[in-house]
Design an enzyme around this catalytic site. Structure first.
Site, PDB file in Angstrom:
ATOM      1  N   ASP A 177     -17.068 -78.654 -41.546  1.00 56.89           N
ATOM      2  CA  ASP A 177     -17.972 -79.776 -41.800  1.00 56.89           C
ATOM      3  C   ASP A 177     -17.222 -80.717 -42.736  1.00 56.89           C
ATOM      4  O   ASP A 177     -17.089 -80.440 -43.926  1.00 56.89           O
ATOM      5  CB  ASP A 177     -19.280 -79.294 -42.434  1.00 56.89           C
ATOM      6  CG  ASP A 177     -20.258 -80.424 -42.676  1.00 56.89           C
ATOM      7  OD1 ASP A 177     -20.270 -81.394 -41.883  1.00 56.89           O
ATOM      8  OD2 ASP A 177     -21.013 -80.359 -43.660  1.00 56.89           O
ATOM      9  N   GLU A 197     -17.077 -81.265 -36.808  1.00 54.70           N
ATOM     10  CA  GLU A 197     -18.161 -82.197 -36.514  1.00 54.70           C
ATOM     11  C   GLU A 197     -17.607 -83.599 -36.267  1.00 54.70           C
ATOM     12  O   GLU A 197     -16.764 -84.085 -37.022  1.00 54.70           O
ATOM     13  CB  GLU A 197     -19.156 -82.226 -37.677  1.00 54.70           C
ATOM     14  CG  GLU A 197     -20.368 -83.094 -37.401  1.00 54.70           C
ATOM     15  CD  GLU A 197     -21.393 -83.014 -38.500  1.00 54.70           C
ATOM     16  OE1 GLU A 197     -22.339 -82.220 -38.346  1.00 54.70           O
ATOM     17  OE2 GLU A 197     -21.235 -83.723 -39.511  1.00 54.70           O
ATOM     18  N   ASP A 250     -23.066 -77.445 -46.801  1.00 57.55           N
ATOM     19  CA  ASP A 250     -21.928 -77.842 -45.971  1.00 57.55           C
ATOM     20  C   ASP A 250     -21.241 -76.613 -45.370  1.00 57.55           C
ATOM     21  O   ASP A 250     -20.714 -76.673 -44.259  1.00 57.55           O
ATOM     22  CB  ASP A 250     -20.916 -78.632 -46.810  1.00 57.55           C
ATOM     23  CG  ASP A 250     -21.560 -79.792 -47.535  1.00 57.55           C
ATOM     24  OD1 ASP A 250     -21.480 -80.919 -47.039  1.00 57.55           O
ATOM     25  OD2 ASP A 250     -22.165 -79.552 -48.603  1.00 57.55           O
TER      26      ASP A 250
END
Length: 164
Positions: free
Chosen positions: A7, A67, A140
């Site tokens: 992330d 991501e 996260d």
């Protein structure tokens, strides 16, 4: 197969390394790379690169699931996060780790079964799927683990060959 979920961020890069075998996920390691707000951007990027290189060397992932960026209303923040994401992608590329990218919608769909799920639902499913005693922190890190699970589910699907 070891999947490294990432992330991206400039202040916090969440990461999660999972072993995926026979349809089951086993955590290998997870955590975050954190950089201090007072540092120059170039120093924060260097710290992210060093941290990513160490993680890749330690866990030797077969693939990286990261991501895709989506633009929020703050373009300045988005640009700095994009710079951090570039360093993350470079770290994987330098190590020869194939990169797969997923949108937040795809991750939520793969984890919760609903693309508009809330963050707390994703965290609860990650905790449950891995049999963890408590949710991974910071959030996260849970998001990074969700990215790794998303890739495992997506790569294992017979439909994944259809889109190649």
């Amino acid at each position: 197969m070891v999947i490294l979920g990432i992330d991206p961020g400039i202040a916090i890069v969440g990461w999660g390394a999972l072993r995926y075998e026979n349809g089951r996920f086993t955590p290998v390691g997870f955590g975050s790379i954190q950089t201090a707000a007072g540092l120059k951007v170039e120093e924060r990027l260097r710290q992210i690169h060093v941290g990513m290189t160490e993680i890749i060397e330690k866990y030797k992932p077969d693939v990286m699931s990261v991501e895709e960026l989506f633009w929020n209303t703050n373009q300045k923040t988005g640009i700095v996060v994009a710079e951090a994401r570039g360093v993350i992608l470079l770290s994987a590329h330098e190590a020869g780790v194939p990169i797969f990218e997923y949108t937040p919608l795809q991750v939520k769909q793969a984890i919760v079964g609903y693309g508009r799920a809330e963050k707390k639902q994703v965290i609860a499913m990650v905790t449950s799927l891995l049999g963890l005693k408590k949710p991974p922190k910071p959030d996260d890190t849970a998001d990074a683990i969700a990215l790794a699970i998303c890739h495992g589910h997506t790569a294992a699907s017979p439909l994944s060959n259809f889109y190649k």
